[in-house]
Motif scaffolding. Structure first.
Motif, PDB file in Angstrom:
ATOM      1  N   GLN A 172       0.833  -1.197   0.000  1.00  0.00           N
ATOM      2  CA  GLN A 172       0.000   0.000   0.000  1.00  0.00           C
ATOM      3  C   GLN A 172       0.872   1.253   0.000  1.00  0.00           C
ATOM      4  N   GLY A 173       1.931   1.174   0.801  1.00  0.00           N
ATOM      5  CA  GLY A 173       2.865   2.307   0.857  1.00  0.00           C
ATOM      6  C   GLY A 173       3.545   2.535  -0.475  1.00  0.00           C
ATOM      7  N   LEU A 174       3.846   1.451  -1.176  1.00  0.00           N
ATOM      8  CA  LEU A 174       4.535   1.563  -2.464  1.00  0.00           C
ATOM      9  C   LEU A 174       3.573   1.884  -3.609  1.00  0.00           C
ATOM     10  N   GLY A 175       2.247   1.889  -3.279  1.00  0.00           N
ATOM     11  CA  GLY A 175       1.246   2.180  -4.303  1.00  0.00           C
ATOM     12  C   GLY A 175       0.949   0.978  -5.173  1.00  0.00           C
ATOM     13  N   GLU A 176       1.304  -0.204  -4.682  1.00  0.00           N
ATOM     14  CA  GLU A 176       1.020  -1.413  -5.454  1.00  0.00           C
ATOM     15  C   GLU A 176      -0.284  -2.025  -4.922  1.00  0.00           C
ATOM     16  N   ALA A 177      -1.145  -2.453  -5.825  1.00  0.00           N
ATOM     17  CA  ALA A 177      -2.430  -3.017  -5.397  1.00  0.00           C
ATOM     18  C   ALA A 177      -2.308  -4.518  -5.193  1.00  0.00           C
ATOM     19  N   PRO A 178      -2.573  -4.988  -3.965  1.00  0.00           N
ATOM     20  CA  PRO A 178      -2.536  -6.432  -3.747  1.00  0.00           C
ATOM     21  C   PRO A 178      -3.809  -7.068  -4.318  1.00  0.00           C
ATOM     22  N   ASP A 179      -3.721  -8.350  -4.725  1.00  0.00           N
ATOM     23  CA  ASP A 179      -4.912  -9.008  -5.266  1.00  0.00           C
ATOM     24  C   ASP A 179      -5.820  -9.450  -4.119  1.00  0.00           C
ATOM     25  N   GLU A 180      -7.063  -9.621  -4.411  1.00  0.00           N
ATOM     26  CA  GLU A 180      -8.052  -9.898  -3.370  1.00  0.00           C
ATOM     27  C   GLU A 180      -7.782 -11.215  -2.666  1.00  0.00           C
ATOM     28  N   ALA A 181      -7.284 -12.198  -3.444  1.00  0.00           N
ATOM     29  CA  ALA A 181      -7.032 -13.527  -2.872  1.00  0.00           C
ATOM     30  C   ALA A 181      -6.015 -13.442  -1.738  1.00  0.00           C
ATOM     31  N   SER A 182      -4.914 -12.717  -1.963  1.00  0.00           N
ATOM     32  CA  SER A 182      -3.890 -12.670  -0.915  1.00  0.00           C
ATOM     33  C   SER A 182      -4.363 -11.828   0.263  1.00  0.00           C
ATOM     34  N   LEU A 183      -5.238 -10.853  -0.029  1.00  0.00           N
ATOM     35  CA  LEU A 183      -5.822 -10.075   1.068  1.00  0.00           C
ATOM     36  C   LEU A 183      -6.700 -10.973   1.938  1.00  0.00           C
ATOM     37  N   GLN A 184      -7.514 -11.792   1.288  1.00  0.00           N
ATOM     38  CA  GLN A 184      -8.391 -12.705   2.032  1.00  0.00           C
ATOM     39  C   GLN A 184      -7.563 -13.705   2.826  1.00  0.00           C
ATOM     40  N   ALA A 185      -6.469 -14.171   2.187  1.00  0.00           N
ATOM     41  CA  ALA A 185      -5.603 -15.149   2.844  1.00  0.00           C
ATOM     42  C   ALA A 185      -5.006 -14.560   4.123  1.00  0.00           C
ATOM     43  N   ALA A 186      -4.581 -13.286   4.063  1.00  0.00           N
ATOM     44  CA  ALA A 186      -3.985 -12.642   5.233  1.00  0.00           C
ATOM     45  C   ALA A 186      -5.017 -12.536   6.356  1.00  0.00           C
ATOM     46  N   ILE A 187      -6.250 -12.201   5.965  1.00  0.00           N
ATOM     47  CA  ILE A 187      -7.317 -12.060   6.957  1.00  0.00           C
ATOM     48  C   ILE A 187      -7.572 -13.414   7.641  1.00  0.00           C
ATOM     49  N   THR A 188      -7.715 -14.468   6.821  1.00  0.00           N
ATOM     50  CA  THR A 188      -7.970 -15.804   7.360  1.00  0.00           C
ATOM     51  C   THR A 188      -6.841 -16.234   8.280  1.00  0.00           C
ATOM     52  N   GLN A 189      -5.633 -16.024   7.823  1.00  0.00           N
ATOM     53  CA  GLN A 189      -4.440 -16.412   8.581  1.00  0.00           C
ATOM     54  C   GLN A 189      -4.441 -15.753   9.959  1.00  0.00           C
ATOM     55  N   CYS A 190      -4.703 -14.468  10.013  1.00  0.00           N
ATOM     56  CA  CYS A 190      -4.652 -13.736  11.273  1.00  0.00           C
ATOM     57  C   CYS A 190      -5.835 -14.091  12.177  1.00  0.00           C
TER      58      CYS A 190
END
Ligand SMILES: Nc1nc2c(ncn2[C@@H]2O[C@H](COP(=O)(O)OP(=O)(O)OP(=O)(O)O)[C@@H](O)[C@H]2O)c(=O)[nH]1
Length: 596
Positions: free
Chosen positions: A167-185
């Protein structure tokens, strides 16, 4: 104590899952710490820091962590304390100190044996780097953790860190990896990190124009997020919801959320959520045409924005300062290394010059030694050449030329000193017959033997020469006629006594002697030789093997056929006896006859 070590591990495991159990375990460890090793006590001290941080006693925590870092017996403990210290500095916004601590521990990462501990260090680094705006470094450290099959908790932390960095670098993460991070945490029970992941997801959805979905994502967990009591996260949530609600035209909900964001961020010096919330409120007032309120909101927005901007800049500055300092340090180290290298070079030059001077001395010594050797050898050659030039090769006696020079010198000295000198001349008897009968080699042997036999009559000052063929002369300094006669007769006896068996033949060797002295003949060598030769001639004529002295008052002998002394005799001595003789009769002579 292995039991103590195991209990330390167990307590450490309780730390995140069971706060009360952890406190109890620490109490028990404290009670039994008497038997623990120094390293175990340090580990226990480190565990005691966690409650301090939870309580918000950061000053004590920092002091303790610094002490643990200094006392740590193992790299792992030092590294873990350093990572916690960097984290604590980040919480207390002491970014420079935090970055400096990272500079101490990160180089040790390769030596850390416990993977969790290393990941803890990388996470602390990633969090700090992101806070100072170095999102590239933050992403790099997140990826380091993810590349090393981290624990589930660390995977959650690293995943979150990665999203924040992108986010800081202005790069958009894909939704899948965002969901994965949420599930993981969520699976490891980290509601704060779940919450932050959701803000990244909401931002991503909003950017794609999916405003309703973004709002839904945030509102679904709102209660859970508020339960964490973490102001920065709660502020973020409300600020985003306010912005998104307004985008949907729901101004009253937007205003509610903006007010909530401001309320939750009140304790923070600066926050993006404050900026965002004031901007939303300004926009609402602006849309309502309430210019007074709009102006007021705008002013508040402007103040918050400036504070936030300054905060970001000061954090970035902290990184630049530390980077500059470490660069400076590196340059100083490089400079020191260069100076070291220079010193080493100088030392080597010095050693080389010492070696060179030693080599020089050695060369000089060799040259001197060579010159001395050369001089000695030259001298030896000279001497041997001189000896060859002065001596008779067969017998070793002086040759005629040298004998003449030596004798003349001796006579001059004697004359100057007024001392006597005597000249003995002798000639082997019937030597031709020896040669003829036993061969030339036997003759040579006789000549050598005669010289060897007669040499003892000569002292250093006397001259012993071979005048030629089988004729010899001895000049005796300091001798009068009497002593010379005695020496000559000794010589005669010795020669007559030579045992010739060694030559391979048995025969008799005799010699005839003629003597004169300076008192009789004067100091002129030619005259002395002539007089001695005449006496010798008389000895031959007298029957050989005898000594005859020259009679000074005798008239000079008439000319005879005999060749001058030294030249091979050609005359038959028997024939010579027929010559008229002016010599005194044998009885007049002072000589003595002996032998055969
Ligand atoms: N083997 C040997 N013979 C030599 C050397 N020089 C001279 N002679 C020999 O010495 C001999 C000298 O002979 P003569 O002069 O006749 O004298 P002699 O035979 O000794 O007789 P008297 O002198 O009369 O007793 C000659 O035969 C020479 O050849 C030498 O270096 N070696």
């Amino acid at each position: 104590d292995p039991g103590f070590e195991a209990r330390l591990k167990r307590a450490d495991a309780l730390r995140t899952a069971d706060a009360a159990g952890f406190a109890q375990a620490l109490d028990e460890l404290d009670r039994t710490a008497g038997a623990a090793t120094a390293a175990q006590k340090t580990k226990l001290r480190l565990l005691h820091v966690y409650p301090l941080i939870l309580r918000g006693d950061y000053a004590t925590a920092i002091r303790e962590l610094q002490a643990v870092m200094a006392a740590a017996g193992s790299v792992d403990t030092q590294y873990r304390a350093g990572a916690m210290l960097a984290n604590t500095y980040a919480i207390t916004r002491q970014f420079e100190r935090g970055l400096k601590t990272l500079n101490v521990i990160l180089p040790l990462s390769g030596e850390v044996t416990d993977t969790d501990t290393r990941h803890h260090g990388y996470a602390a680094a990633g969090i700090l780097y992101n806070q100072v705006g170095e999102f590239g470094l933050g992403l790099d450290h997140a990826n380091r953790i993810l590349a090393e099959t981290p624990s589930r908790r660390n995977r959650c932390i690293a995943g979150n860190l990665k999203l924040e960095s992108m986010q800081g670098l202005g790069e958009a993460p894909d939704e899948a990896s965002l969901q994965a991070a949420i599930t993981q945490c969520r699976s490891v029970g980290e509601p704060i990190l779940v919450g932050f992941s959701r803000t990244y997801l909401a931002r991503s959805l909003f950017a794609e124009g999916k405003v309703a979905k973004a709002i839904d994502t945030l509102e679904r967990d709102l209660q859970e997020v508020e339960a964490t009591g973490y102001p920065r996260l709660i502020g973020d949530y409300h600020a985003l919801l306010a912005e998104y609600r307004l985008a949907r035209g729901d101004a009253s909900a937007a205003e509610r959320h903006a007010e909530a964001a401001i309320a939750h961020s009140a304790t923070l010096d600066s926050a993006q959520s404050l900026v965002s919330a004031y901007r939303t409120l300004y926009e609402i007032a602006d849309r309502n045409g309430d210019l007074r309120t709009a102006l007021q909101r705008y002013r508040q927005f402007s103040v918050a924005d400036k504070a936030y901007f300054n905060d970001v800049k000061s954090r970035e500055m902290a990184y630049q300062v530390v980077r500059h300092q470490s660069l400076q340090q590196e340059q100083q180290i490089a400079l020191l290394n260069q100076q070291n290298a220079l010193l080493q070079l100088q030392q080597r030059v010095q050693q080389q010059s010492v070696q060179n001077s030693r080599l020089g001395m050695l060369m000089l010594f060799l040259v001197v030694a060579f010159v001395v050797l050369w001089a000695v050898r030259t001298k030896r050659v000279q001497m041997s050449l001189r000896r060859m030039a002065e001596t008779d090769a067969l017998t070793g006696a002086s040759n005629r030329h040298h004998f003449t020079r030596q004798s003349e010198a001796t006579l001059a000295q004697s004359a100057a000193a007024g001392e006597d000198a005597a000249l003995i001349m002798f000639d082997l008897d019937h030597f031709k017959a020896i040669n003829d009968q036993y061969g030339h080699a036997a003759g040579d042997w006789v000549l050598r033997k005669v010289v060897e036999t007669c040499r003892p009559v000569c002292r250093q000052v006397d001259c012993f020469g071979r005048l030629g063929g089988e004729e010899f002369a001895v000049l005796l300094a300091g001798h009068n006629l009497r002593s010379a006669l005695r020496l000559a007769d000794d010589c005669r006896v010795w020669i007559a006594g030579i045992d010739t068996t060694e030559s391979g033949h048995r025969f008799r060797v005799t010699a005839s002697f003629g003597i004169t002295t300076t008192r009789i003949s004067g100091y002129d060598l030619t005259r002395l030789l002539s007089h001695a030769d005449r006496a010798l001639y008389r000895a031959k004529r007298g029957g050989r093997n005898q000594v005859v002295a020259f009679e000074e008052f005798a008239p000079l002998a008439p000319p005879i056929d005999r060749p001058p002394a030294g030249e091979p005799a050609t005359e038959d001595p028997e024939a010579a006896e027929t010559r008229p003789s002016d010599f005194p009769s044998r009885g007049d002579l002072t000589g003595r006859a002996g032998g055969a």
